[in-house]
Write an enzyme that holds these catalytic residues in place. Structure first.
Site, PDB file in Angstrom:
ATOM      1  CE1 TYR A   1      -3.863  -1.911   5.676  1.00  0.00           C
ATOM      2  CE2 TYR A   1      -3.073   0.259   5.033  1.00  0.00           C
ATOM      3  CZ  TYR A   1      -3.593  -0.976   4.692  1.00  0.00           C
ATOM      4  OH  TYR A   1      -3.817  -1.281   3.372  1.00  0.00           O
TER       5      TYR A   1
ATOM      6  CE  LYS B   1      -2.039  -4.306   3.502  1.00  0.00           C
ATOM      7  NZ  LYS B   1      -2.410  -5.515   2.736  1.00  0.00           N
TER       8      LYS B   1
ATOM      9  CD  GLU C   1      -2.438   5.198   4.503  1.00  0.00           C
ATOM     10  OE1 GLU C   1      -1.843   5.494   5.541  1.00  0.00           O
ATOM     11  OE2 GLU C   1      -3.282   5.931   3.972  1.00  0.00           O
TER      12      GLU C   1
ATOM     13  CB  THR D   1      -0.925   0.020   1.240  1.00  0.00           C
ATOM     14  OG1 THR D   1      -1.513   1.319   1.370  1.00  0.00           O
ATOM     15  CG2 THR D   1      -0.166  -0.261   2.533  1.00  0.00           C
TER      16      THR D   1
HETATM   17  P1  NAP Z   1     -11.377  -4.684   2.391  1.00  0.00           P
HETATM   18  O1  NAP Z   1     -12.569  -4.378   1.576  1.00  0.00           O
HETATM   19  O2  NAP Z   1     -11.282  -4.122   3.766  1.00  0.00           O
HETATM   20  O3  NAP Z   1     -11.237  -6.273   2.474  1.00  0.00           O
HETATM   21  C1  NAP Z   1     -10.397  -6.894   3.400  1.00  0.00           C
HETATM   22  C2  NAP Z   1     -10.675  -8.373   3.396  1.00  0.00           C
HETATM   23  O4  NAP Z   1      -9.822  -8.998   4.363  1.00  0.00           O
HETATM   24  C3  NAP Z   1     -12.116  -8.737   3.783  1.00  0.00           C
HETATM   25  O5  NAP Z   1     -12.554  -9.771   2.944  1.00  0.00           O
HETATM   26  C4  NAP Z   1     -11.964  -9.231   5.208  1.00  0.00           C
HETATM   27  O6  NAP Z   1     -12.928 -10.165   5.587  1.00  0.00           O
HETATM   28  C5  NAP Z   1     -10.615  -9.916   5.105  1.00  0.00           C
HETATM   29  N1  NAP Z   1     -10.020 -10.180   6.417  1.00  0.00           N
HETATM   30  C6  NAP Z   1      -9.849  -9.315   7.446  1.00  0.00           C
HETATM   31  N2  NAP Z   1      -9.291  -9.928   8.475  1.00  0.00           N
HETATM   32  C7  NAP Z   1      -9.088 -11.225   8.120  1.00  0.00           C
HETATM   33  C8  NAP Z   1      -8.548 -12.357   8.763  1.00  0.00           C
HETATM   34  N3  NAP Z   1      -8.091 -12.303  10.028  1.00  0.00           N
HETATM   35  N4  NAP Z   1      -8.506 -13.528   8.092  1.00  0.00           N
HETATM   36  C9  NAP Z   1      -8.976 -13.605   6.826  1.00  0.00           C
HETATM   37  N5  NAP Z   1      -9.518 -12.578   6.164  1.00  0.00           N
HETATM   38  C10 NAP Z   1      -9.575 -11.386   6.802  1.00  0.00           C
HETATM   39  O7  NAP Z   1     -10.045  -4.231   1.630  1.00  0.00           O
HETATM   40  P2  NAP Z   1      -9.837  -3.905   0.061  1.00  0.00           P
HETATM   41  O8  NAP Z   1     -10.113  -2.453  -0.147  1.00  0.00           O
HETATM   42  O9  NAP Z   1     -10.536  -4.915  -0.753  1.00  0.00           O
HETATM   43  O10 NAP Z   1      -8.267  -4.075  -0.078  1.00  0.00           O
HETATM   44  C11 NAP Z   1      -7.701  -5.339  -0.436  1.00  0.00           C
HETATM   45  C12 NAP Z   1      -6.259  -5.377   0.062  1.00  0.00           C
HETATM   46  O11 NAP Z   1      -5.519  -4.312  -0.535  1.00  0.00           O
HETATM   47  C13 NAP Z   1      -6.116  -5.174   1.568  1.00  0.00           C
HETATM   48  O12 NAP Z   1      -5.025  -5.934   2.005  1.00  0.00           O
HETATM   49  C14 NAP Z   1      -5.809  -3.701   1.708  1.00  0.00           C
HETATM   50  O13 NAP Z   1      -5.116  -3.440   2.903  1.00  0.00           O
HETATM   51  C15 NAP Z   1      -4.952  -3.479   0.470  1.00  0.00           C
HETATM   52  N6  NAP Z   1      -4.980  -2.133  -0.078  1.00  0.00           N
HETATM   53  C16 NAP Z   1      -6.168  -1.513  -0.311  1.00  0.00           C
HETATM   54  C17 NAP Z   1      -6.179  -0.237  -0.848  1.00  0.00           C
HETATM   55  C18 NAP Z   1      -7.475   0.472  -1.136  1.00  0.00           C
HETATM   56  O14 NAP Z   1      -7.435   1.695  -1.363  1.00  0.00           O
HETATM   57  N7  NAP Z   1      -8.599  -0.216  -1.197  1.00  0.00           N
HETATM   58  C19 NAP Z   1      -4.970   0.407  -1.159  1.00  0.00           C
HETATM   59  C20 NAP Z   1      -3.773  -0.277  -0.939  1.00  0.00           C
HETATM   60  C21 NAP Z   1      -3.789  -1.556  -0.398  1.00  0.00           C
HETATM   61  P3  NAP Z   1     -14.296  -9.751   6.348  1.00  0.00           P
HETATM   62  O15 NAP Z   1     -15.287  -9.525   5.237  1.00  0.00           O
HETATM   63  O16 NAP Z   1     -14.594 -10.935   7.195  1.00  0.00           O
HETATM   64  O17 NAP Z   1     -14.006  -8.514   7.136  1.00  0.00           O
END
Ligand code: NAP
Length: 338
Positions: free
Chosen positions: A150, A154, A128, A126
């Site tokens: 966070y 990461k 971040e 990320t």
């Molecule tokens: P998100 O919508 O928050 O999805 C996170 C997922 O992780 C959810 O399915 C959640 O499941 C699951 N999770 C959380 N804790 C867990 C655990 N202990 N064991 C197994 N699964 C778990 O995030 P996103 O926006 O799709 O982002 C996807 C990835 O990219 C993440 O790693 C995020 O940090 C990274 N990222 C995102 C962005 C952005 O702008 N969106 C930017 C850079 C990086 P539940 O449904 O059960 O909560």
């Protein structure tokens, strides 16, 4: 059009996991998803595709659940998207952030190394990790200086991915996407963009009941107003479906690498709010209040990405512009919170 390839996605119920699943199913992949078991058996954003993918219940806290899923499914590609993805929330659950987002990723790499050593892995890094960088825009060479738990978690996962990649004896294919913020109607309501578009919808539709909750557990709209933190915070916001495509592209190369993925365009939270309210024909100034409770203890940014390496090597460019992104999100929420 089956292609005989198998993809395993952790975090399939999240924003990116659901869009990525749809992309891979369209390419003929057999897709499996790893989700946390919950009492309501709620598949989150993956609900619409739950019958087309194989679901494995598990948790990144549990290396055994990861191992059992990999042993059974034997994927060719692994996308590690699971994390506690809110930088703001990570201040109030620092250990959770480290254990899931940091150590959890290492569990995935280590189990994969033993069970499916040939599998290519995508790690969701990320922007971040850059913290409050002096260099603008940021690229793959910008130093990391995480400003929240966070991002620290990461960075740990990112560094372990690079170490595994460079292991002379048994290198693993782990590509890291350093993705800048990307949003969509499937973004969690605890993120400022979605909080704004949901608030616009509730206000425009004069919604009185079933108002969604914000990141500190109160209704997003109270007395006709939405409370935001730092209106001057600057972010580089892209559209999530554009960004999941690059995750797949990163695994179609011969050697793993890091790529910054961004639009290169920066907007403030104020600009997002102004645009979102104007899509609904409202003046943001009448509905937005600031509240220091929503300002993180340590600030990040300005975050603005230079994704010229991804353009050159992977022929990738974002397709969706800022104003279109805001429009897509506001229209989706106007329909959802009617
Ligand atoms: P998100 O919508 O928050 O999805 C996170 C997922 O992780 C959810 O399915 C959640 O499941 C699951 N999770 C959380 N804790 C867990 C655990 N202990 N064991 C197994 N699964 C778990 O995030 P996103 O926006 O799709 O982002 C996807 C990835 O990219 C993440 O790693 C995020 O940090 C990274 N990222 C995102 C962005 C952005 O702008 N969106 C930017 C850079 C990086 P539940 O449904 O059960 O909560």
């Amino acid at each position: 059009m089956a292609n005989n390839k198998k993809a395993f996605i952790t975090g399939i119920s999240g924003q990116d996991g659901s869009y990525l699943s749809e992309l891979l199913l369209g390419k003929g992949y057999e897709v499996a998803g790893f989700i946390r078991r919950n009492a309501a058996l709620d598949f989150g954003n993956a609900n619409a595709i739950k019958d087309e993918v194989k679901i494995y219940y598990g948790d990144l806290h549990s290396p055994e659940s990861i191992a059992l899923a990999l042993l059974d499914f034997k994927p060719d590609e692994i996308y590690n998207l699971a994390s506690l993805s809110s930088p703001f929330a990570s201040f109030s659950d620092k250990l959770g952030a480290i254990m899931v987002t940091g150590i959890g990723a290492l569990h995935v790499f280590e189990r994969a190394k033993i069970i499916v050593p040939e599998a290519k892995i995508y790690q969701a890094s990320t922007s971040e990790m850059f913290g409050a960088p002096k260099q603008v825009p940021q690229n793959e060479n910008t130093p990391f200086a995480p400003a929240n738990p966070y991002a620290a978690a990461k960075e740990f996962a990112h560094r372990m991915a690079v170490i595994a990649r460079n292991d002379r004896k048994s290198p693993q294919f782990i590509a890291c996407g350093i993705l800048f913020n990307h949003e969509s109607p499937r973004r969690g309501l605890n993120f400022v963009t979605r909080k704004i578009t949901a608030a616009v919808a509730c206000i425009k539709n004069n919604k009185k009941e079933g108002i969604p909750f914000n990141e500190i557990g109160g209704p997003i709209v109270k007395n006709g107003k939405v409370k935001l933190g730092d209106l001057d915070a600057k972010r580089d916001w892209g559209y999530a479906p554009d960004y999941v495509e690059i995750m797949w592209k990163m695994l179609q190369t011969d050697s793993p690498d890091d790529f910054v993925i961004a639009t290169g365009e920066v907007h403030t939270v104020r600009e997002f709010a102004e645009e979102a309210f104007s899509v609904a024909g409202l003046n943001w100034k009448n509905y937005v209040e600031t509240d220091p409770h929503f300002v993180p203890p340590v600030q990040t940014g300005p975050l603005c990405g230079d994704s010229s390496k991804a353009k050159k090597v992977l022929d990738w460019e974002p397709k969706t512009k800022f104003k279109d992104l805001v429009k897509i999100m506001v229209h989706a929420d106007l329909a959802k919170f009617s």
